[in-house]
Design an enzyme around this catalytic site. Sequence first.
Site, PDB file in Angstrom:
ATOM      1  N   CYS A  57      -5.721   1.975   5.953  1.00 50.72           N
ATOM      2  CA  CYS A  57      -6.391   0.715   6.275  1.00 50.72           C
ATOM      3  C   CYS A  57      -5.827   0.131   7.575  1.00 50.72           C
ATOM      4  O   CYS A  57      -4.909   0.689   8.184  1.00 50.72           O
ATOM      5  CB  CYS A  57      -6.193  -0.276   5.125  1.00 50.72           C
ATOM      6  SG  CYS A  57      -4.501  -0.909   5.015  1.00 50.72           S
ATOM      7  N   SER A  93      -7.345   7.689   3.780  1.00 50.10           N
ATOM      8  CA  SER A  93      -7.429   7.165   5.143  1.00 50.10           C
ATOM      9  C   SER A  93      -6.796   5.776   5.210  1.00 50.10           C
ATOM     10  O   SER A  93      -7.118   4.906   4.405  1.00 50.10           O
ATOM     11  CB  SER A  93      -8.908   7.111   5.547  1.00 50.10           C
ATOM     12  OG  SER A  93      -9.070   6.758   6.890  1.00 50.10           O
ATOM     13  N   CYS A 123      -1.915  -0.642   7.340  1.00 47.08           N
ATOM     14  CA  CYS A 123      -1.078   0.560   7.394  1.00 47.08           C
ATOM     15  C   CYS A 123      -1.180   1.241   8.756  1.00 47.08           C
ATOM     16  O   CYS A 123      -0.184   1.746   9.280  1.00 47.08           O
ATOM     17  CB  CYS A 123      -1.455   1.507   6.255  1.00 47.08           C
ATOM     18  SG  CYS A 123      -1.151   0.762   4.625  1.00 47.08           S
ATOM     19  N   GLU A 139       1.329   3.725   2.097  1.00 50.05           N
ATOM     20  CA  GLU A 139       2.016   3.989   3.359  1.00 50.05           C
ATOM     21  C   GLU A 139       3.142   2.982   3.587  1.00 50.05           C
ATOM     22  O   GLU A 139       4.232   3.346   4.038  1.00 50.05           O
ATOM     23  CB  GLU A 139       1.020   3.930   4.524  1.00 50.05           C
ATOM     24  CG  GLU A 139      -0.101   4.933   4.437  1.00 50.05           C
ATOM     25  CD  GLU A 139      -1.340   4.436   3.698  1.00 50.05           C
ATOM     26  OE1 GLU A 139      -2.425   4.998   3.922  1.00 50.05           O
ATOM     27  OE2 GLU A 139      -1.233   3.480   2.899  1.00 50.05           O
ATOM     28  N   HIS A 146       0.866  -1.179   0.000  1.00 55.65           N
ATOM     29  CA  HIS A 146       0.000   0.000   0.000  1.00 55.65           C
ATOM     30  C   HIS A 146       0.907   1.235   0.000  1.00 55.65           C
ATOM     31  O   HIS A 146       2.113   1.136   0.256  1.00 55.65           O
ATOM     32  CB  HIS A 146      -0.897   0.003   1.232  1.00 55.65           C
ATOM     33  CG  HIS A 146      -2.062  -0.924   1.117  1.00 55.65           C
ATOM     34  ND1 HIS A 146      -3.109  -0.887   2.004  1.00 55.65           N
ATOM     35  CD2 HIS A 146      -2.363  -1.905   0.235  1.00 55.65           C
ATOM     36  CE1 HIS A 146      -4.009  -1.795   1.675  1.00 55.65           C
ATOM     37  NE2 HIS A 146      -3.574  -2.441   0.599  1.00 55.65           N
TER      38      HIS A 146
END
Length: 145
Positions: free
Chosen positions: A79, A77, A82, A52, A50
Amino acid sequence: MDEFMLAALEEARKGRAEGGIPIGSVLVHKGQILGRGHNRRVQKGSAILHGEMDALENAGRQSASVYRESVLYTTLSPCSMCSGAILLYGIPQVIIGENRTFMGEEDWLRSRGVQVEVVQNDECIDLMRRFIDEKPELWNEDIGV
């Protein structure tokens, strides 16, 4: 727009241009970007990259004291995965581009003492909405639906 959110948005656009999911992130320490990243699950055939996670990976190994003084910027936002990394490394502040297209674990982060700020950036929102409309199956795969 804040220069660091702009950098995260640039990463999201890069991911989209590569055929991936348009989510970008940067890890900032004392006004300097340590790591930049974008969602590369599609590009790398990865289960975990992802935006991040990619930014953290690209920042390289850091001491706990560096993480505790850092800010993570992300276009969407975060998950559960992350958010877990944010908590694991003790990152005290997360600045989120938007949470209208996806609400991650913001309440969990706040409950654990992380300062969470959501800016509801129109460019972040538009980028994700267009992507979700164009590739709903890929989006659903990314969020585990």
